[in-house]
Every structure is written in structure tokens, then in C-alpha cells.
Design a protein around this motif. Structure first.
Motif, mmCIF file in Angstrom:
data_model
loop_
_atom_site.group_PDB
_atom_site.id
_atom_site.type_symbol
_atom_site.label_atom_id
_atom_site.label_comp_id
_atom_site.label_asym_id
_atom_site.label_seq_id
_atom_site.Cartn_x
_atom_site.Cartn_y
_atom_site.Cartn_z
ATOM 1 N N ALA A 1 0.810 -1.228 0.000
ATOM 2 C CA ALA A 1 0.000 0.000 0.000
ATOM 3 C C ALA A 1 0.841 1.275 0.000
ATOM 4 C CB ALA A 1 -0.923 0.000 1.219
ATOM 5 N N LYS A 2 2.123 1.160 0.286
ATOM 6 C CA LYS A 2 2.981 2.338 0.366
ATOM 7 C C LYS A 2 3.284 2.898 -1.025
ATOM 8 C CE LYS A 2 3.520 2.603 4.808
ATOM 9 N NZ LYS A 2 3.054 3.788 5.564
ATOM 10 N N LYS A 3 3.376 4.217 -1.093
ATOM 11 C CA LYS A 3 3.740 4.870 -2.348
ATOM 12 C C LYS A 3 5.255 4.876 -2.480
ATOM 13 C CE LYS A 3 -0.284 7.934 -2.704
ATOM 14 N NZ LYS A 3 -0.748 9.349 -2.808
ATOM 15 N N MET A 4 5.745 4.167 -3.478
ATOM 16 C CA MET A 4 7.179 4.120 -3.736
ATOM 17 C C MET A 4 7.409 3.529 -5.115
ATOM 18 S SD MET A 4 8.485 0.871 -1.408
ATOM 19 C CE MET A 4 7.813 1.519 0.116
ATOM 20 N N ASN A 5 8.633 3.609 -5.578
ATOM 21 C CA ASN A 5 9.013 2.994 -6.838
ATOM 22 C C ASN A 5 8.791 1.484 -6.765
ATOM 23 O OD1 ASN A 5 11.429 1.494 -8.303
ATOM 24 N ND2 ASN A 5 11.005 3.371 -9.460
#
Length: 245
Positions: free
Chosen positions: A60-64
Motif C-alpha cells: 500500500a505504500k507509495k514508492m518505486n
């Protein structure tokens, strides 16, 4: 990429061989966030649920995406240890994790050696899977076949190498064999090639893998040695002997 399915399968695999404290310890050493709750009624194990929570939080985390995938691999491999490493890799591969990320560390170890293209062809996949015994065996077999083909000989293994690389009567010459140094180098390649057959190919052909274990370091070193021989073979010139002339 089905992170939910990965989370369920990894949790189910590892739930009996870890603890909630161990799961949290590993996760907090790898991730820079805390786990959120992702209740799943199909999961009945507290430990499996904790693994599920951490992986779904990562998803769920926003990252590459590459960064996310690498964190997932690191977390799963740390949890698995040696006992379940192969099964974890299979789960990650089956669920679509990019090949170069699943095997990132192993791939770097392999590529950093600068192996001959034939070693890449025959041993890369086996090495990345941790199948060091067969990675070495396949490379040694490939070298034997390449020498047979280039020398046009029907002989095999030790006797093949002793015959075709002979400094006086051999049909494959890596030097001009005019000076003593030339002949020494030529015979050196002969003995190294024959030694590969005796010390590496023959045992791996006849002994069970569990009885003749090969470590990762030994595998890399042996593949480097075989790469060296392949490059000598590339340089070798074929000379028909008098019986063929």
C-alpha cells in the motif's frame, strides 16, 4: 503483481517456524514504516496474519515498484532463512516478481565474474536457483562437448583432452608450439583440461549431489576456471594430423 496472494502463501509457509516478535524484528530492520492492520478471515494463524499485515502494508505504500519489490524479497528471504529459501523464491517467481529482482544478489555475484558466454548459457539459471552442483556439471559437460566439436574427435573426457591438446600430436593448438615456453603453455592447457574432467566432470557425473556438495564460493571459482578454459579453446587453431591429411 499479486501481493495479497504472496502475503497469504508466505505466511502459510512460515507460520510454524517463526514468532510474531521475530517477524516484527525483521520487518522493522528492513522497513521504515509500521505495519497496518489488514484483517483476513481466511487466515487463522496469528503469525501468518502478522506476515500478511507487513506485506500488505508494503504493497500500500507509495514508492518505486522496483524498490518495493526489493524490500519484499529481502523481507521474505530474511524470514525464510536457509530452510525455506528455495520455496520462498518459487512463490515470488510464480506470482510474477521480476527475475532480476528475485535473484538480485545471486545475479550480481554471477555477473561480476565476467564468465564466458557458454558458462552463462549452461549454468546461469542453475546458479541463481542455488543448484551449484548441476551448474558446475553442466559447464564441464559443455566444455567437453565444445572440445570434441572443435577437434572433430570421437574421444571423451580425460583422454580427449590429453590427445587433442598434446603439444606434439594434438590437433588443437593454443600456441605455435615452436619454443619451450609455447610447448609448456600448450601442455598446461592439456593438463588443466584433463584435470577438469577428472576432478569435476567425472565426480558430478557419477556421485549423488548430496554426497559431493559444492558451495556457492566453490561453484563461482570452478565456473571461472571453466571460463578460462573456454577462452583458451576460442583461441585454439585446428590442425589436421597426418592420419586425417
Amino acid at each position: 503483481m499479486n501481493y495479497q496472494l504472496i502475503a497469504i502463501q508466505i505466511g502459510d509457509l512460515l507460520k510454524w517456524d517463526t514468532s510474531v516478535n521475530e517477524i516484527d524484528r525483521i520487518a522493522r530492520a528492513i522497513f521504515n514504516f509500521d505495519a497496518s492492520r489488514f484483517p483476513n478471515d481466511s487466515i487463522t494463524s496469528v503469525r501468518a496474519q502478522r506476515i500478511y499485515d507487513w506485506i500488505m502494508t508494503l504493497a500500500a505504500k507509495k514508492m518505486n515498484n522496483d524498490e518495493r519489490h526489493m524490500l519484499l524479497v529481502r523481507f521474505c528471504k530474511e524470514l525464510a532463512g536457509d530452510k525455506y529459501a528455495d520455496q520462498v523464491v518459487k512463490i515470488l517467481e510464480k506470482n510474477g516478481l521480476p527475475y532480476n529482482i528475485v535473484y538480485k544478489d545471486e545475479l550480481n555475484d554471477f555477473l561480476n565474474r565476467g564468465f564466458h558466454e557458454e558458462v552463462h548459457k549452461h549454468s546461469r539459471r542453475l546458479f541463481l536457483q542455488g543448484n551449484y552442483f548441476h551448474a558446475v556439471f553442466e559447464a564441464a559437460k559443455a566444455y567437453n562437448r565444445a572440445v570434441k566439436d572443435k577437434s572433430r574427435s570421437e574421444k571423451d573426457g580425460f583422454q580427449l583432452m590429453m590427445d587433442v591438446f598434446n603439444s606434439s600430436s594434438g590437433v588443437l593448438k593454443v600456441t605455435k608450439c615452436e619454443t619451450e615456453t609455447d610447448r609448456n603453455v600448450q601442455d598446461g592447457i592439456k593438463f588443466l583440461s584433463a584435470g577438469l574432467m577428472q576432478a569435476i566432470r567425472n565426480p558430478t557425473a557419477h556421485e549423488p549431489a548430496v554426497m559431493w556438495p559444492i558451495t556457492k564460493q566453490d561453484c563461482l571459482d570452478i565456473l571461472s576456471f571453466i571460463s578460462f578454459l573456454f577462452r583458451q579453446l576460442d583461441k585454439a587453431t585446428y590442425y589436421a594430423n597426418e592420419r586425417e591429411a
